[in-house]
Design a protein around this motif. Structure first.
Motif, PDB file in Angstrom:
ATOM      1  N   SER A  67       0.682  -1.086  -0.051  1.00  0.00           N
ATOM      2  CA  SER A  67       0.037  -0.010   0.058  1.00  0.00           C
ATOM      3  C   SER A  67       0.827   1.506   0.030  1.00  0.00           C
ATOM      4  O   SER A  67       0.457   2.347  -0.461  1.00  0.00           O
ATOM      5  N   GLY A  68       1.970   1.098   0.279  1.00  0.00           N
ATOM      6  CA  GLY A  68       2.985   2.400   0.681  1.00  0.00           C
ATOM      7  C   GLY A  68       2.573   3.250   1.747  1.00  0.00           C
ATOM      8  O   GLY A  68       3.026   4.305   1.919  1.00  0.00           O
ATOM      9  N   ALA A  69       1.893   2.736   2.424  1.00  0.00           N
ATOM     10  CA  ALA A  69       1.331   3.353   3.851  1.00  0.00           C
ATOM     11  C   ALA A  69       2.566   3.340   4.700  1.00  0.00           C
ATOM     12  O   ALA A  69       3.398   2.771   4.866  1.00  0.00           O
ATOM     13  N   ARG A  70       2.315   4.531   5.600  1.00  0.00           N
ATOM     14  CA  ARG A  70       3.421   4.765   6.757  1.00  0.00           C
ATOM     15  C   ARG A  70       2.716   3.615   7.705  1.00  0.00           C
ATOM     16  O   ARG A  70       1.771   3.340   8.095  1.00  0.00           O
ATOM     17  N   PRO A  71       3.865   3.307   8.715  1.00  0.00           N
ATOM     18  CA  PRO A  71       3.670   2.405   9.736  1.00  0.00           C
ATOM     19  C   PRO A  71       2.424   2.925  10.572  1.00  0.00           C
ATOM     20  O   PRO A  71       1.698   2.137  10.978  1.00  0.00           O
ATOM     21  N   GLY A  72       2.610   4.173  11.034  1.00  0.00           N
ATOM     22  CA  GLY A  72       1.770   4.575  11.931  1.00  0.00           C
ATOM     23  C   GLY A  72       0.081   4.662  11.319  1.00  0.00           C
ATOM     24  O   GLY A  72      -1.025   4.454  12.124  1.00  0.00           O
ATOM     25  N   GLU A  73       0.096   5.009  10.052  1.00  0.00           N
ATOM     26  CA  GLU A  73      -1.065   4.888   9.279  1.00  0.00           C
ATOM     27  C   GLU A  73      -1.855   3.437   9.237  1.00  0.00           C
ATOM     28  O   GLU A  73      -2.839   3.125   9.325  1.00  0.00           O
ATOM     29  N   MET A  74      -0.942   2.523   8.831  1.00  0.00           N
ATOM     30  CA  MET A  74      -1.055   1.031   8.762  1.00  0.00           C
ATOM     31  C   MET A  74      -1.918   0.582  10.227  1.00  0.00           C
ATOM     32  O   MET A  74      -2.842  -0.201  10.205  1.00  0.00           O
ATOM     33  N   LEU A  75      -1.355   0.907  11.224  1.00  0.00           N
ATOM     34  CA  LEU A  75      -1.564   0.396  12.741  1.00  0.00           C
ATOM     35  C   LEU A  75      -2.864   0.905  13.214  1.00  0.00           C
ATOM     36  O   LEU A  75      -3.159   0.441  13.985  1.00  0.00           O
ATOM     37  N   ASN A  76      -3.222   2.066  12.454  1.00  0.00           N
ATOM     38  CA  ASN A  76      -4.477   2.522  12.910  1.00  0.00           C
ATOM     39  C   ASN A  76      -5.727   2.291  12.029  1.00  0.00           C
ATOM     40  O   ASN A  76      -6.750   2.940  12.078  1.00  0.00           O
ATOM     41  N   LEU A  77      -5.584   1.366  11.207  1.00  0.00           N
ATOM     42  CA  LEU A  77      -6.525   0.841  10.243  1.00  0.00           C
ATOM     43  C   LEU A  77      -7.536   0.196  10.928  1.00  0.00           C
ATOM     44  O   LEU A  77      -7.415  -0.647  11.839  1.00  0.00           O
ATOM     45  N   ARG A  78      -8.911   0.326  10.654  1.00  0.00           N
ATOM     46  CA  ARG A  78      -9.997  -0.291  11.159  1.00  0.00           C
ATOM     47  C   ARG A  78     -10.894  -1.092  10.338  1.00  0.00           C
ATOM     48  O   ARG A  78     -10.642  -1.067   9.100  1.00  0.00           O
ATOM     49  N   ARG A  79     -11.651  -1.792  11.015  1.00  0.00           N
ATOM     50  CA  ARG A  79     -12.770  -3.013  10.099  1.00  0.00           C
ATOM     51  C   ARG A  79     -13.348  -1.971   9.086  1.00  0.00           C
ATOM     52  O   ARG A  79     -13.904  -0.908   9.537  1.00  0.00           O
ATOM     53  N   GLY A  80     -13.450  -2.592   8.137  1.00  0.00           N
ATOM     54  CA  GLY A  80     -14.434  -1.853   7.063  1.00  0.00           C
ATOM     55  C   GLY A  80     -13.580  -0.719   6.439  1.00  0.00           C
ATOM     56  O   GLY A  80     -14.150  -0.062   5.577  1.00  0.00           O
ATOM     57  N   CYS A  81     -12.227  -0.811   6.327  1.00  0.00           N
ATOM     58  CA  CYS A  81     -11.495   0.180   5.715  1.00  0.00           C
ATOM     59  C   CYS A  81     -11.402  -0.122   4.023  1.00  0.00           C
ATOM     60  O   CYS A  81     -11.046   0.794   3.441  1.00  0.00           O
ATOM     61  N   ILE A  82     -11.785  -1.260   3.653  1.00  0.00           N
ATOM     62  CA  ILE A  82     -11.546  -1.638   2.039  1.00  0.00           C
ATOM     63  C   ILE A  82     -13.018  -1.637   1.560  1.00  0.00           C
ATOM     64  O   ILE A  82     -14.053  -2.086   1.933  1.00  0.00           O
ATOM     65  N   GLU A  83     -13.123  -0.865   0.531  1.00  0.00           N
ATOM     66  CA  GLU A  83     -14.106  -0.713  -0.398  1.00  0.00           C
ATOM     67  C   GLU A  83     -13.835  -1.011  -1.874  1.00  0.00           C
ATOM     68  O   GLU A  83     -12.773  -1.007  -2.237  1.00  0.00           O
ATOM     69  N   HIS A  84     -14.667  -1.827  -2.587  1.00  0.00           N
ATOM     70  CA  HIS A  84     -14.452  -2.084  -4.113  1.00  0.00           C
ATOM     71  C   HIS A  84     -15.488  -1.155  -4.827  1.00  0.00           C
ATOM     72  O   HIS A  84     -16.654  -1.351  -4.834  1.00  0.00           O
ATOM     73  N   ASP A  85     -14.598  -0.335  -5.858  1.00  0.00           N
ATOM     74  CA  ASP A  85     -15.569   0.585  -6.626  1.00  0.00           C
ATOM     75  C   ASP A  85     -15.847  -0.244  -7.666  1.00  0.00           C
ATOM     76  O   ASP A  85     -15.029  -0.428  -8.765  1.00  0.00           O
ATOM     77  N   GLU A  86     -17.062  -0.408  -8.032  1.00  0.00           N
ATOM     78  CA  GLU A  86     -17.379  -1.522  -8.999  1.00  0.00           C
ATOM     79  C   GLU A  86     -17.286  -0.749 -10.404  1.00  0.00           C
ATOM     80  O   GLU A  86     -17.050  -1.503 -11.242  1.00  0.00           O
ATOM     81  N   LYS A  87     -17.679   0.439 -10.314  1.00  0.00           N
ATOM     82  CA  LYS A  87     -17.592   1.334 -11.545  1.00  0.00           C
ATOM     83  C   LYS A  87     -16.266   1.445 -12.131  1.00  0.00           C
ATOM     84  O   LYS A  87     -15.782   1.001 -13.229  1.00  0.00           O
TER      85      LYS A  87
END
Length: 720
Positions: free
Chosen positions: A375-395
């Motif tokens: 993802s290229g995210a910073r460690p702190g950004e990664m470790l603060n991810l929460r459930r439901g953080c992923i979405e799929h844009d169908e379009k």
């Protein structure tokens, strides 16, 4: 607080107007936002020797943070407490040059404390008992001693910064605590005072070695794709058994202490369980005693049956021992092993109750590796991810990952927003990242993807730390354990894809971003997983937040790009010096740029990632080697579709779509060797009388084009 210290509070000098002055019972975090649910009765007071700063730190992965004033010299301790309290609570205590806002962040206060302590130690040795006793002459002596001290340049800079910081707040302090009115050392910069320039690159982390990262990623993806279903199911069974245990139900109040089970209930449960084992061909849970004998694991059997393990001293236990049912080597769970490696089960036996948390942790570590790295995210950004953080844009067909960011999250005045902010633009990630997040959401019920403890019933090891996400040091430990298990398994199976030790030291979350940037630049066609190439990952990163300069990742990539281009330019310059011939419409421009760049940039020191990005826009560096050609980029003449946006120094040509008539093409002897090999292969095809006519004509046309390139290259002119 001692009575002497209390009297100093009462008789302090006149406090400047607008400055709030603490008393012994004043809260340390009086004017700071606090984490939701903070127990205000437990907040630190001014008179405490240790100040707990955790309630004002919102990053879930942050370590326990406090200030221990007993470490400071006694004579200056009270001055220091008043000064630090103002840094924490005054809305505009004073601003350092080039600081972003008026107020010091809480974590910055923690970071500066050790360097401020070093300054106080020096002052204490020189008889200073109050900040107001410091003179310009004393500061000159401090500087002389600092220059002579054997100390890393970074630490010298930090000590000078803490002197300046103390000076910037003089207007809000009583006269007794003020440094002289004039700026320290006449306002000269640190590099002028020390005669040396400090590198300002905020990320000096060494990348992970190529083979180590490749195998780490390979095994992480293997855990997610092949082992996850087994581990998730086994861990779910483990959690259910844990909750079913007699002592667990007793602790949680689900059964009454001293309550006896109905007569015959234990015997019935034992008999039913033994019948189940006979029908399924399974064995009793076992373990080895101190003498190495295989015995029944009575505590686990009690957990399965939901009865106290003391039943081993009853007649029902005799039914077990005389049942004739075999005893297993461990307390194996019912979950079957369905995942495979090369057609064989990935484990030779079912996961045991006691190993389930370990495998769950390793699966979580594998998911962290995939999500953080790709993802290229910073460690702190990664470790603060929460459930439901992923979405799929169908379009658009894109996988989007949303989350908080903390670095560069500031308010209108430039002050840090401690709670962080939700990104306006999410990360755009590849599908394997989305699958890893899905695995984590199935694995445990915690709202954070990477909690310190996966089990919701685990007891906290440190009650003072309020953050619930794994801190960086635990991630490093998890990675070490993951590698150890993989390598042990590889030795057992005789596999060759073990994860080699990294020569630069232990694996850490902070090393993933720089490593990804290296792979994208050096191995764009390298496979991440299945048909996913690093070039594809890079394209996705550029489409989301990771592609913005606010994320910092483009600067990570720019630094790796800079190193690569300088490396290649050195090879190009050496080749020219050794007599390499160059042909093509851009041959003269190629020679001019290579020689000019070698003169200008050889030995050049980069002090920041942003500087690398800016330097990449230099026309001398716009040389890109492709397959059988070299692009000497002139954007106005480029016939291909450029990659990037207008004005971006990272714009590159699409060398995979090079147009033969483009005026930017140059061909070195190395390029010609590639074209000659291709020419010889085509000659064999064209000479084949059985080749279809259409193919023959197509290949003949390409053969003639390559022959023309070879002929033109052989026409060496003077100076070429």
């Amino acid at each position: 607080m001692t009575s002497a210290a209390a009297s100093l509070v009462d008789s302090w000098d006149e406090v400047p107007e607008g400055t709030q002055w603490p008393t012994a019972d004043t809260l340390v975090l009086l004017n700071r936002p606090l984490r939701p649910g903070t127990n205000t009765n437990r907040l630190s007071r001014f008179s405490d020797d240790r100040w707990d700063l955790d309630p004002a730190i919102f990053e879930e992965h942050a370590k326990a943070t406090s200030l221990n004033f007993l470490l400071l010299p006694r004579a200056l301790r009270l001055d220091a407490k008043y000064y630090i309290w103002q840094l924490l609570n005054h809305d505009k205590p004073g601003t350092l040059r080039r600081a972003n806002g008026d107020r010091t962040a809480v974590r910055t206060v923690k970071a500066l404390f050790v360097h401020f302590n070093d300054v106080l130690d020096w002052l204490d040795k020189h008889g200073i008992t109050a900040f107001g006793q410091i003179t310009q002459g004393l500061l000159d002596t401090f500087l002389d001693d600092l220059i002579d001290e054997t100390l890393e340049l970074e630490y010298k800079y930090r000590r000078l910064t803490e002197i300046r910081r103390l000076w910037t707040v003089r207007s809000i302090l009583p006269e007794r605590m003020r440094l002289p009115a004039g700026p320290p050392w006449g306002g000269e910069e640190s590099h002028e005072l020390l005669g040396k320039v400090r590198s300002t690159r905020d990320n000096k982390t060494v990348r992970i070695s190529e083979l180590c990262m490749q195998h780490l990623l390979l095994w992480s993806i293997r855990f997610i794709e092949d082992f996850a279903d087994d581990i998730v199911a086994a861990y779910g069974e483990y959690a259910e058994l844990h909750e079913r245990g007699y002592h667990r139900r007793l602790r949680t109040g689900r059964i009454t202490p001293g309550r006896r089970m109905p007569h015959g209930e234990v015997r019935r449960k034992v008999s039913d369980y033994l019948d189940h084992l006979r029908e399924t061909g399974r064995a009793l849970p076992g373990k080895r005693d101190e003498d190495g004998n295989l015995i029944v694991n009575w505590s686990h059997l009690g957990r399965i049956l939901g009865i106290p393990d003391s039943f081993q001293r009853t007649a029902s236990a005799k039914v077990v021992t005389e049942s004739g049912v075999s005893i297993a080597e461990d307390a194996y769970l019912d979950t079957a092993i369905t995942g495979q490696i090369d057609g064989d089960p990935w484990l030779t036996h079912r996961i045991s109750y006691f190993d389930a948390p370990t495998f769950a942790r390793m699966l979580s570590t594998a998911c962290f590796t995939v999500v953080a790295y790709l993802s290229g995210a910073r460690p702190g950004e990664m470790l603060n991810l929460r459930r439901g953080c992923i979405e799929h844009d169908e379009k658009s067909g894109l996988w989007l990952m949303k989350g908080l960011y903390f670095k560069n999250a500031v308010d209108a005045d430039g002050n840090k927003i401690p709670e962080g902010e939700l990104r306006r633009d999410p990360w755009v990630v590849v599908e394997i990242v989305a699958r890893a997040v899905n695995v984590l959401e199935r694995l445990h019920p915690h709202p954070l993807l990477f909690p310190t403890r996966i089990a919701p019933f685990a007891r906290a090891a440190n009650d003072k730390r309020q953050g619930q996400a794994r801190p960086d040091n635990l991630i490093s430990e998890d990675l070490t354990k993951f590698v150890s298990w993989v390598n042990t398994e590889c030795r057992r199976r005789g596999r060759t894809d073990a994860i080699p030790l990294d020569p630069s030291g232990p694996l850490a979350a902070s090393r993933f971003r720089r490593t990804l940037a290296w792979f994208i630049r050096r191995r764009p066609r390298g496979l991440v997983a299945a048909s996913i190439q690093y070039g594809h990952v890079h394209t996705r990163l550029l489409q989301g937040y990771a592609g913005s300069f606010e994320s910092g990742f483009p600067d990570e990539y720019a630094f790796e790009d800079w190193l690569y281009r300088i490396e290649i330019l050195a090879e190009d310059a050496q080749a020219l010096e050794d007599g390499e011939h160059v042909s093509g419409p851009a041959a003269d421009a190629y020679r001019q740029r290579v020689n000019g760049a070698n003169r200008q940039f050889a030995g050049h020191v980069i002090t920041s990632d942003g500087q690398a990005r800016d330097l990449l826009g230099n026309p001398l560096l716009q040389i890109f080697h492709g397959d059988g050609m070299t692009c000497v980029l002139d954007r106005d003449q480029a016939a291909c579709q450029l990659r990037g946006t207008a004005g971006d120094p990272l714009v590159t040509p699409d060398t995979d779509d090079c147009r033969p008539l483009c005026r930017n093409i140059a061909r070195t002897d190395r390029d010609i060797a590639t074209n000659r090999h291709r020419h010889d292969e085509l000659a064999v095809i064209v000479d084949d009388p059985l080749a279809p006519a259409i193919r023959h004509e197509r290949e003949l046309h390409e053969l003639q084009r390559l022959q023309q390139i070879l002929d033109e290259h052989e026409k060496r002119g003077d100076g070429q």
